[in-house]
Design a protein around this motif. Structure first.
Motif, mmCIF file in Angstrom:
data_model
loop_
_atom_site.group_PDB
_atom_site.id
_atom_site.type_symbol
_atom_site.label_atom_id
_atom_site.label_comp_id
_atom_site.label_asym_id
_atom_site.label_seq_id
_atom_site.Cartn_x
_atom_site.Cartn_y
_atom_site.Cartn_z
ATOM 1 N N SER A 1 15.721 -92.305 22.077
ATOM 2 C CA SER A 1 16.548 -92.556 23.178
ATOM 3 C C SER A 1 18.091 -92.580 23.208
ATOM 4 C CB SER A 1 16.293 -94.136 23.753
ATOM 5 O OG SER A 1 16.597 -95.087 22.968
ATOM 6 N N TYR B 1 18.944 -86.655 33.780
ATOM 7 C CA TYR B 1 18.914 -87.912 34.337
ATOM 8 C C TYR B 1 19.994 -88.068 35.519
ATOM 9 C CZ TYR B 1 15.806 -89.494 30.567
ATOM 10 O OH TYR B 1 14.815 -89.569 29.419
ATOM 11 N N PHE C 1 22.930 -86.710 29.150
ATOM 12 C CA PHE C 1 21.747 -86.534 29.680
ATOM 13 C C PHE C 1 21.377 -85.886 30.838
ATOM 14 C CE2 PHE C 1 22.594 -90.726 27.429
ATOM 15 C CZ PHE C 1 21.915 -90.461 26.229
ATOM 16 N N THR C 2 22.093 -85.128 31.024
ATOM 17 C CA THR C 2 22.202 -84.270 32.252
ATOM 18 C C THR C 2 21.994 -82.613 32.187
ATOM 19 O OG1 THR C 2 24.668 -84.085 32.554
ATOM 20 C CG2 THR C 2 23.505 -86.137 33.861
ATOM 21 N N GLN D 1 18.982 -97.521 35.179
ATOM 22 C CA GLN D 1 18.687 -96.219 35.311
ATOM 23 C C GLN D 1 17.898 -95.436 34.401
ATOM 24 O OE1 GLN D 1 18.856 -94.845 38.453
ATOM 25 N NE2 GLN D 1 19.860 -96.703 39.687
ATOM 26 N N PHE D 2 18.650 -95.346 33.167
ATOM 27 C CA PHE D 2 18.135 -94.669 32.241
ATOM 28 C C PHE D 2 16.666 -95.109 31.758
ATOM 29 C CE2 PHE D 2 17.394 -93.583 27.724
ATOM 30 C CZ PHE D 2 17.691 -92.318 27.613
ATOM 31 N N GLN E 1 13.817 -94.211 34.119
ATOM 32 C CA GLN E 1 13.546 -92.789 34.055
ATOM 33 C C GLN E 1 13.055 -92.233 32.915
ATOM 34 O OE1 GLN E 1 17.025 -90.050 35.930
ATOM 35 N NE2 GLN E 1 17.886 -92.387 36.286
ATOM 36 N N TYR E 2 13.150 -92.734 31.866
ATOM 37 C CA TYR E 2 12.830 -92.604 30.659
ATOM 38 C C TYR E 2 11.316 -92.999 30.348
ATOM 39 C CZ TYR E 2 13.049 -93.158 25.307
ATOM 40 O OH TYR E 2 12.830 -93.130 24.092
ATOM 41 N N ARG F 1 9.406 -90.351 32.411
ATOM 42 C CA ARG F 1 9.286 -88.993 31.625
ATOM 43 C C ARG F 1 8.533 -89.000 30.432
ATOM 44 N NH1 ARG F 1 14.561 -86.098 32.132
ATOM 45 N NH2 ARG F 1 15.301 -86.534 34.237
#
Ligand code: SF4
Length: 457
Positions: A155, A175, A186-187, A430-431, A434-435, A438
């Motif tokens: 992570s 992300y 992360f983008t 947020q992270f 989404q983590y 995924r």
């Protein structure tokens, strides 16, 4: 510390000097910001052609043309030469903020500048302090990454260092809605971190082997190979083949950073080559146990990792556990520490899984400092209890535990570019939301102790 064997190191290890006494005697007498690592230590990412003097300052670019005629420029870049000049006259290079922040907590606080300088001899420190800042220095300790191939996507890592992270972004896109990720870790896929295909000519890899064969194999005390996952890199095995043929020409200790969740035949190959190497150490990582460890370090199979650490130790390979202390590990960190210490007792060997407690600063929203005060203080109490137990810690492990405890108590934001806490909390939620999708994980069931806080973020 196991790096090298110079007299300064021995002075500290034999308890002749405490770290602070070392600082006063060997660093403060030179300048208020002097650090041997700027001259003798480097990390070099050969896939992207980037370097830094230790893992704290942000990396900068190496000239791909210049290294073809002078491979020493892999380390002796114009940027480092300017920072050396600053250190020679007591100025603080801004990239070394990690150390300044620790030192500004008070005179008893020990930064990595001390740990990373005490492995050099007094003569080496004098040479560094008095030489022209334009001089090219031979390295004593070097960390290199050949490429970013890795079977993990932790992570706190990102696509720059892991091909599995690249796959996540290729499959799912970047992300979204992160506001503190200013550098876009992360983008996007960070293709600039792997400039060359795996069979293409890479001037940096070429320069490394050129420098290795001419001088480095004689001057380096320690070479550490990191990644990606080095056991998956053909260049690591090329280097090991050099040792198999020329091992008697070099006294360089080889250390490998490995996640140790590799195919059994690769672990066995590592065990088998040990006899050709002057010395071999493996630096692996975990800071939690079981599901928590597997959540934080996506790809980890905790029991397999634990078995492999023991297998290497039993094959007389030095084992180290580099912990990255983040917001999610504090609940089970003491469990891991107890497990390691129990094994040390069973083996009757304090060398088993020597621990370093490294404080995560980036990405800021994963820092332990984002936790609410009551949870942080609860963990401070548990860490104090651990620290004051009768477990047989190494002195530097205790020093790092003390530093971690102080950090959690005193520092209020992860670094000076730290964003407001509401933004860090936004990104945390947020992270990990989404983590979870995924990576097919579940924050709330993995960290029930944080669920209530997490849900209201
Ligand atoms: S960050 Fe600290 S240890 Fe690293 S080079 Fe700078 S002063 Fe030395």
């Amino acid at each position: 510390m196991t790096e090298g064997n110079p007299e300064n190191n021995l002075e500290v290890l034999q308890n002749k000097l405490s770290p602070n006494e070392f600082k006063r005697k060997h660093l403060d007498t030179r300048s208020a910001s002097f650090c041997g690592a700027k001259w003798y230590n480097a990390t070099v990412w050969l896939g992207s052609g980037m370097t830094t003097s230790c893992h704290h300052p942000l990396p900068h670019k190496i000239d791909p043309i210049a290294v073809q005629s002078n491979p020493k420029l892999l380390h002796n870049t114009p940027e480092k030469k300017e920072q050396r000049r600053q250190m020679q006259c007591g100025e603080r290079p801004s990239g070394c903020e990690y150390c300044w922040k620790i030192e500004d907590m008070g005179p008893t606080h020990i930064s990595d500048r001390i740990y990373k300088s005490w492995i050099y001899t007094d003569q080496e420190l004098t040479d560094a302090h008095t030489a022209s800042s334009e001089k090219d220095f031979e390295l004593r300790s070097l960390e290199i990454a050949f490429d970013r191939t890795c079977n993990f996507a932790c992570s706190y890592c990102n696509p720059a260092f892991s091909s599995t992270w690249v796959k996540d972004l290729k499959t799912n896109g970047g992300y979204v809605n992160l506001v503190s990720d200013g550098r876009g870790h992360f983008t996007h896929e960070h293709d600039s971190n792997q400039l060359y295909g795996y069979n293409e000519y890479n001037p940096y890899v070429e320069a490394f082997f050129k420098w290795w064969e001419s001088d480095l194999h004689k001057t380096l005390r320690q070479l550490r190979v990191t990644g990606g996952e080095p056991l998956m890199s053909a260049d690591l095995w090329k280097l090991i083949e050099w040792f198999e043929k020329n091992g008697d020409k070099s006294q360089t200790s080889l250390a490998i950073n490995s996640n140790l969740v590799a195919k059994p035949e690769l672990i066995q190959r590592l065990i088998d080559v040990k006899k050709h190497l002057p010395s071999l150490g493996v630096y692996t990582s975990a800071e939690a146990v079981d599901n928590a460890a597997e959540y934080i370090r996506d790809g980890m199979v905790f029991e397999q990792w634990w078995e492999n650490v023991q297998k290497l130790h039993e094959a007389d390979i030095d084992t180290h556990c580099m912990m990255t202390i983040n917001a999610l590990c504090l609940e089970t960190l003491p469990v891991l520490v107890h497990r390691i210490m129990k094994k040390r007792t069973e083996y009757g060997d304090r060398r088993f899984c020597v621990m370093s407690f490294n404080i995560l600063r980036f990405p800021s929203f994963q820092s332990a400092l984002v936790l609410p005060d009551n949870i942080k203080m609860h963990h401070v109490d548990r860490l104090k209890e651990l620290r004051n137990s009768n477990l047989d810690f190494h002195e530097f492990e205790l020093g790092q535990l003390d530093r971690l405890i102080e950090y959690l108590q005193v520092v209020d934001k992860p670094h000076s570019e730290g964003f407001d806490m509401p933004n860090l909390h936004n990104d945390f939620k947020q992270f990990y939301t989404q983590y979870d999708v995924r990576r097919n994980k579940n924050f709330a069931t993995t960290f029930p102790e944080l669920e209530e806080w997490y849900e209201q973020l």
